[in-house]
Write an enzyme that holds these catalytic residues in place. Structure first.
Site, PDB file in Angstrom:
ATOM      1  N   GLU A  47      -6.941  -2.062  35.566  1.00  0.00           N
ATOM      2  CA  GLU A  47      -7.624  -0.802  35.334  1.00  0.00           C
ATOM      3  C   GLU A  47      -7.216  -0.181  33.996  1.00  0.00           C
ATOM      4  O   GLU A  47      -8.045   0.397  33.284  1.00  0.00           O
ATOM      5  CB  GLU A  47      -7.308   0.184  36.464  1.00  0.00           C
ATOM      6  N   CYS A  79      -2.207   3.280  39.023  1.00  0.00           N
ATOM      7  CA  CYS A  79      -3.554   3.177  38.467  1.00  0.00           C
ATOM      8  C   CYS A  79      -4.437   4.335  38.935  1.00  0.00           C
ATOM      9  O   CYS A  79      -5.394   4.707  38.247  1.00  0.00           O
ATOM     10  CB  CYS A  79      -4.185   1.846  38.849  1.00  0.00           C
ATOM     11  N   SER A 162      -0.860 -47.861  41.756  1.00  0.00           N
ATOM     12  CA  SER A 162      -1.719 -46.713  42.018  1.00  0.00           C
ATOM     13  C   SER A 162      -2.315 -46.086  40.763  1.00  0.00           C
ATOM     14  O   SER A 162      -3.065 -45.123  40.860  1.00  0.00           O
ATOM     15  CB  SER A 162      -0.932 -45.633  42.777  1.00  0.00           C
ATOM     16  N   TRP A 164      -4.808 -46.223  37.620  1.00  0.00           N
ATOM     17  CA  TRP A 164      -5.140 -44.869  38.058  1.00  0.00           C
ATOM     18  C   TRP A 164      -6.249 -44.965  39.082  1.00  0.00           C
ATOM     19  O   TRP A 164      -7.245 -45.662  38.829  1.00  0.00           O
ATOM     20  CB  TRP A 164      -5.590 -43.995  36.892  1.00  0.00           C
ATOM     21  N   ARG A 178      -1.865 -27.106  38.552  1.00  0.00           N
ATOM     22  CA  ARG A 178      -0.455 -26.827  38.275  1.00  0.00           C
ATOM     23  C   ARG A 178      -0.284 -25.525  37.516  1.00  0.00           C
ATOM     24  O   ARG A 178       0.616 -24.730  37.806  1.00  0.00           O
ATOM     25  CB  ARG A 178       0.155 -27.975  37.466  1.00  0.00           C
ATOM     26  N   THR A 190       8.481 -39.821  46.294  1.00  0.00           N
ATOM     27  CA  THR A 190       7.680 -39.743  45.071  1.00  0.00           C
ATOM     28  C   THR A 190       8.570 -39.745  43.844  1.00  0.00           C
ATOM     29  O   THR A 190       8.240 -40.348  42.816  1.00  0.00           O
ATOM     30  CB  THR A 190       6.805 -38.476  45.097  1.00  0.00           C
ATOM     31  N   LEU A 303       5.888 -36.398  53.184  1.00  0.00           N
ATOM     32  CA  LEU A 303       6.131 -34.974  52.998  1.00  0.00           C
ATOM     33  C   LEU A 303       4.905 -34.163  53.394  1.00  0.00           C
ATOM     34  O   LEU A 303       5.025 -33.108  54.026  1.00  0.00           O
ATOM     35  CB  LEU A 303       6.508 -34.693  51.544  1.00  0.00           C
ATOM     36  N   GLY A 305       2.713 -34.960  55.645  1.00  0.00           N
ATOM     37  CA  GLY A 305       2.677 -34.964  57.101  1.00  0.00           C
ATOM     38  C   GLY A 305       3.642 -33.963  57.695  1.00  0.00           C
ATOM     39  O   GLY A 305       3.338 -33.289  58.688  1.00  0.00           O
TER      40      GLY A 305
END
Length: 379
Positions: A47, A79, A162, A164, A178, A190, A303, A305
């Site tokens: 504002e 405000c 994997s 890509w 991100r 990972t 993770l 799961g």
């Protein structure tokens, strides 16, 4: 109001632990004379930016804002008083402020003779502020689980390769996710398999999220790991009884260490070979105390799961590539669902083509509503 929502979205990733807010000022004839959004925590609110742009044209006009104007003094003034002083005649807001420390703006404005209307595009505004509303209501960060997979639900081939699966366009969109998050979280599996960097690339002006590795046994993060490169802050979460001698050497001041209790009820993540995983609710509570309001879960199937089993996934963003593998690790590991009656039913909120791939966004049925809240907002 739709323009105000677009403006609010510009603050994603930079206003936490405050909400994102957009504001449009119309003059007495209904012409847009000022626009603004909350750009960073501790800075002027939406504002104030919009009123500064509008100047004297705001007198007798309307303020259209995505969140009820605040009525308290924090690092900035209320405000409500800025709107009253500017001579605004009418305020239209999308979502009522659920924070008892900042709420009451509508009452203050009405008492000053200003016409107040609430609820316009409230559901859409609540979706845009899902992270903040979740934190207010549940005292924990909002969790988005992101994954990339083939059409048959595989995250890698049978040999483990994997890169890509998805396209360059999809991978660029992950960096946007991100940049809109306060923290990016992975598990030890990972960390070992991919040694990911987890920092934002290709998003101008992005505030780097906190990189969090859930390394229960303090054995996955090794010297030279990419998350220790200083490109973004890093936190390594370990079990409170883990032997961290080797990890302390690996970190060498490049990351913070967080000790957390092991899970005792199955709601755990990133378990190691010698014990149960960490209590996920304790992890989220610790992140909340560090002002984290949104977490992007980029860990693997185990993770993910664990988070699903614990009821801690608020949103799912899946990137599906038109690829078939037939074998390989699945997207989601055991999540405490044994019958179709227990299936976690989601609502698709968005589908977008990204190059050859499809991005699907879905939310659970416990998403925050404009009226849900119990905690205080930081200003």
């Amino acid at each position: 109001m739709r323009r105000a929502l677009d403006l609010a979205a510009r603050g994603l990733g930079s206003t936490s632990p405050n909400p994102v807010v957009g504001c449009v000022i119309l003059d007495s004839a209904g012409r847009t004379v000022g626009e603004g959004w909350h750009q960073r925590a501790g800075g002027p609110h939406a504002e104030v930016h919009a009123l500064a742009e509008a100047g004297d044209d705001a007198r007798g006009g309307t303020a259209v804002v995505t969140l009820e104007p605040c009525d308290h003094t924090g690092r900035t003034g209320p405000c409500t008083q800025a709107l009253i002083a500017a001579g605004i005649a009418r305020v239209v807001h999308a979502v009522a402020d659920p924070d008892p420390g900042a709420a009451g703006g509508a009452r203050t404005l009405a008492a000053a003779g200003i016409e107040v209307e609430g609820g316009l595009l409230g559901d859409e505004a609540a979706t845009g502020n899902a992270a903040w509303l979740t934190a207010v209501r549940l005292h924990r960060p909002h969790v988005t689980w992101k994954y990339a997979a083939t059409l048959d639900g595989r995250t890698a081939a049978a040999d483990g390769s994997s890169r890509w699966i998805t396209s360059e366009e999809a991978r660029a969109d992950v960096h946007r996710l991100r940049a809109e998050s306060d923290a990016v979280l992975i598990g030890s599996g990972t960390a070992r398999a991919d040694d990911p960097h987890l920092a934002v690339r290709g998003v101008p002006g992005a505030v780097q999220p906190l990189r969090v590795v859930l390394d229960t046994e303090a054995a996955a993060v090794e010297p030279g790991a990419r998350v220790l490169d200083g490109a973004a802050p890093t936190l390594i979460a370990v079990a409170e009884d883990a032997d961290t001698a080797a990890l302390d050497t690996a970190l060498d001041g490049a990351a913070d260490l967080l000790r957390l209790p092991r899970a005792t009820d199955g709601a755990s993540g990133a378990s190691g070979s010698s014990g149960s995983g960490i209590e996920l609710s304790a992890l989220l509570s610790a992140l909340y105390e560090r002002q984290v309001r949104s977490v992007l879960l980029e860990g693997g199937a185990t993770l993910a799961g664990a988070f699903v089993r614990a009821g801690l996934v608020d949103r799912v963003v899946g990137y599906l590539a038109p690829v078939l593998l037939g074998a390989g690790p699945p997207v989601l590991a055991e999540a405490g669902i044994s019958t179709i009656a227990q299936a976690l039913r989601l609502s698709v909120s968005d589908t977008v083509r990204l190059g050859p791939d499809l991005r699907i966004t879905a939310v659970g049925h416990t998403a925050p509503t404009p009226t849900a809240a119990t905690a205080t907002e930081e200003s």
